[in-house]
Motif scaffolding. Structure first.
Motif, PDB file in Angstrom:
ATOM      1  N   PHE A  95      -7.267  37.824  16.356  1.00 13.00           N
ATOM      2  CA  PHE A  95      -8.546  38.153  15.737  1.00 13.00           C
ATOM      3  C   PHE A  95      -8.946  39.589  16.036  1.00 13.00           C
ATOM      4  O   PHE A  95      -8.570  40.160  17.048  1.00 13.00           O
ATOM      5  N   ASN A  96      -9.732  40.163  15.130  1.00 12.33           N
ATOM      6  CA  ASN A  96     -10.281  41.495  15.306  1.00 12.33           C
ATOM      7  C   ASN A  96     -11.478  41.369  16.266  1.00 12.33           C
ATOM      8  O   ASN A  96     -12.454  40.697  15.952  1.00 12.33           O
ATOM      9  N   PRO A  97     -11.425  42.011  17.434  1.00  9.95           N
ATOM     10  CA  PRO A  97     -12.496  41.856  18.436  1.00  9.95           C
ATOM     11  C   PRO A  97     -13.886  42.255  17.924  1.00  9.95           C
ATOM     12  O   PRO A  97     -14.876  41.601  18.234  1.00  9.95           O
ATOM     13  N   LYS A  98     -13.967  43.314  17.131  1.00 13.81           N
ATOM     14  CA  LYS A  98     -15.271  43.750  16.619  1.00 13.81           C
ATOM     15  C   LYS A  98     -15.834  42.736  15.630  1.00 13.81           C
ATOM     16  O   LYS A  98     -17.032  42.473  15.608  1.00 13.81           O
ATOM     17  N   ALA A  99     -14.972  42.159  14.807  1.00 15.10           N
ATOM     18  CA  ALA A  99     -15.421  41.146  13.858  1.00 15.10           C
ATOM     19  C   ALA A  99     -15.874  39.884  14.587  1.00 15.10           C
ATOM     20  O   ALA A  99     -16.881  39.277  14.223  1.00 15.10           O
ATOM     21  N   VAL A 100     -15.158  39.495  15.634  1.00 14.52           N
ATOM     22  CA  VAL A 100     -15.540  38.316  16.416  1.00 14.52           C
ATOM     23  C   VAL A 100     -16.880  38.560  17.097  1.00 14.52           C
ATOM     24  O   VAL A 100     -17.744  37.670  17.122  1.00 14.52           O
ATOM     25  N   ALA A 101     -17.081  39.763  17.617  1.00 12.63           N
ATOM     26  CA  ALA A 101     -18.365  40.098  18.246  1.00 12.63           C
ATOM     27  C   ALA A 101     -19.501  40.029  17.229  1.00 12.63           C
ATOM     28  O   ALA A 101     -20.591  39.532  17.538  1.00 12.63           O
ATOM     29  N   SER A 102     -19.264  40.493  16.015  1.00 12.20           N
ATOM     30  CA  SER A 102     -20.277  40.409  14.956  1.00 12.20           C
ATOM     31  C   SER A 102     -20.571  38.963  14.592  1.00 12.20           C
ATOM     32  O   SER A 102     -21.718  38.596  14.362  1.00 12.20           O
ATOM     33  N   LEU A 103     -19.530  38.139  14.553  1.00 13.70           N
ATOM     34  CA  LEU A 103     -19.711  36.720  14.257  1.00 13.70           C
ATOM     35  C   LEU A 103     -20.581  36.058  15.321  1.00 13.70           C
ATOM     36  O   LEU A 103     -21.505  35.314  14.998  1.00 13.70           O
ATOM     37  N   LYS A 104     -20.297  36.369  16.579  1.00 16.98           N
ATOM     38  CA  LYS A 104     -21.100  35.828  17.684  1.00 16.98           C
ATOM     39  C   LYS A 104     -22.527  36.346  17.631  1.00 16.98           C
ATOM     40  O   LYS A 104     -23.448  35.676  18.069  1.00 16.98           O
ATOM     41  N   GLY A 105     -22.700  37.560  17.084  1.00 10.17           N
ATOM     42  CA  GLY A 105     -24.025  38.162  16.963  1.00 10.17           C
ATOM     43  C   GLY A 105     -24.820  37.652  15.774  1.00 10.17           C
ATOM     44  O   GLY A 105     -25.939  38.090  15.536  1.00 10.17           O
ATOM     45  N   GLY A 106     -24.242  36.739  14.994  1.00  8.57           N
ATOM     46  CA  GLY A 106     -24.978  36.134  13.890  1.00  8.57           C
ATOM     47  C   GLY A 106     -24.653  36.673  12.514  1.00  8.57           C
ATOM     48  O   GLY A 106     -25.267  36.261  11.528  1.00  8.57           O
ATOM     49  N   GLN A 107     -23.692  37.583  12.416  1.00  8.16           N
ATOM     50  CA  GLN A 107     -23.305  38.097  11.106  1.00  8.16           C
ATOM     51  C   GLN A 107     -22.641  37.010  10.274  1.00  8.16           C
ATOM     52  O   GLN A 107     -21.991  36.120  10.812  1.00  8.16           O
ATOM     53  N   ILE A 108     -22.779  37.111   8.977  1.00  9.16           N
ATOM     54  CA  ILE A 108     -22.190  36.144   8.045  1.00  9.16           C
ATOM     55  C   ILE A 108     -20.858  36.690   7.560  1.00  9.16           C
ATOM     56  O   ILE A 108     -20.725  37.875   7.251  1.00  9.16           O
ATOM     57  N   ILE A 109     -19.881  35.814   7.466  1.00 10.48           N
ATOM     58  CA  ILE A 109     -18.558  36.190   6.962  1.00 10.48           C
ATOM     59  C   ILE A 109     -18.652  36.408   5.448  1.00 10.48           C
ATOM     60  O   ILE A 109     -19.189  35.591   4.729  1.00 10.48           O
ATOM     61  N   VAL A 110     -18.123  37.538   5.008  1.00  8.23           N
ATOM     62  CA  VAL A 110     -18.128  37.901   3.585  1.00  8.23           C
ATOM     63  C   VAL A 110     -16.774  37.534   2.989  1.00  8.23           C
ATOM     64  O   VAL A 110     -15.733  37.966   3.479  1.00  8.23           O
ATOM     65  N   SER A 111     -16.811  36.731   1.929  1.00 10.41           N
ATOM     66  CA  SER A 111     -15.563  36.285   1.306  1.00 10.41           C
ATOM     67  C   SER A 111     -15.081  37.317   0.280  1.00 10.41           C
ATOM     68  O   SER A 111     -15.871  38.059  -0.295  1.00 10.41           O
ATOM     69  N   PRO A 112     -13.764  37.360   0.048  1.00 12.26           N
ATOM     70  CA  PRO A 112     -13.222  38.300  -0.952  1.00 12.26           C
ATOM     71  C   PRO A 112     -13.570  37.828  -2.352  1.00 12.26           C
ATOM     72  O   PRO A 112     -13.875  36.649  -2.585  1.00 12.26           O
ATOM     73  N   GLN A 113     -13.514  38.735  -3.282  1.00 19.28           N
ATOM     74  CA  GLN A 113     -13.768  38.396  -4.683  1.00 19.28           C
ATOM     75  C   GLN A 113     -12.539  37.699  -5.254  1.00 19.28           C
ATOM     76  O   GLN A 113     -11.431  38.216  -5.150  1.00 19.28           O
ATOM     77  N   ALA A 114     -12.740  36.527  -5.830  1.00 17.29           N
ATOM     78  CA  ALA A 114     -11.634  35.794  -6.451  1.00 17.29           C
ATOM     79  C   ALA A 114     -11.284  36.458  -7.773  1.00 17.29           C
ATOM     80  O   ALA A 114     -12.159  36.886  -8.520  1.00 17.29           O
TER      81      ALA A 114
END
Length: 115
Positions: A95-114
Motif C-alpha cells: 500500500f501507498n503509505p500516504k494514501a493509507v494515512a489519508s484513509l485513516k484521516g477520513g478521506q474518501i476513496i475516489v474511484s476511476p472513471q469507467a
C-alpha cells in the motif's frame, strides 16, 4: 468454431468490491503497509466466481490500483504494487503509505472513471 460466452465478468464491480474490502481491512489493521491474502479469500469475496478470482484477477487488480485518495501531495493510489503468486495461491499487496494515512484521516476513496 464459434464459442458462446455464458459468463461475462464485470471487472469494475469486482474491483470496487475489492477496494471496499481493502478499506475495511486497512481501517482495522491501521499499521499495515503490506499484506497477503490467500486466493480463497478473494474467491469468497467475489461470490465464488472462479474466473474472477483466477484468470481475470490481473485485470481486476489493474482497475483496483487506479483507486486514489487525496493526500497532501495530491491524489495517490491506494495500492502501490501487487503480485499474484499462483504457485502458493497468495495475493501480495503493498500500500501507498500516504494514501493509507489519508484513509485513516477520513478521506474518501475516489474511484476511476469507467470506460
Amino acid at each position: 468454431m464459434n464459442m458462446l460466452y455464458t459468463h461475462k465478468p464485470n471487472y469494475y464491480f469486482f474491483a470496487h468490491k475489492f477496494v471496499l474490502f481493502l478499506e475495511g481491512y486497512l481501517k482495522s489493521h491501521s499499521t499495515e503497509q503490506r499484506t497477503s491474502f490467500n486466493l480463497q479469500t478473494i474467491y469468497d469475496l467475489f461470490g465464488h466466481d472462479r474466473a474472477s478470482s483466477t484468470t481475470n484477477l490481473e485485470g481486476i487488480l489493474n482497475i483496483a490500483d487506479e483507486y486514489v485518495l487525496e493526500t497532501d501531495e495530491g491524489q495517490q493510489a491506494l495500492i502501490r504494487a501487487y503480485h499474484v503468486h499462483l504457485d502458493n495461491h497468495v495475493l501480495s499487496l503493498e500500500f501507498n503509505p500516504k494514501a493509507v494515512a489519508s484513509l485513516k484521516g477520513g478521506q474518501i476513496i475516489v474511484s476511476p472513471q469507467a470506460a
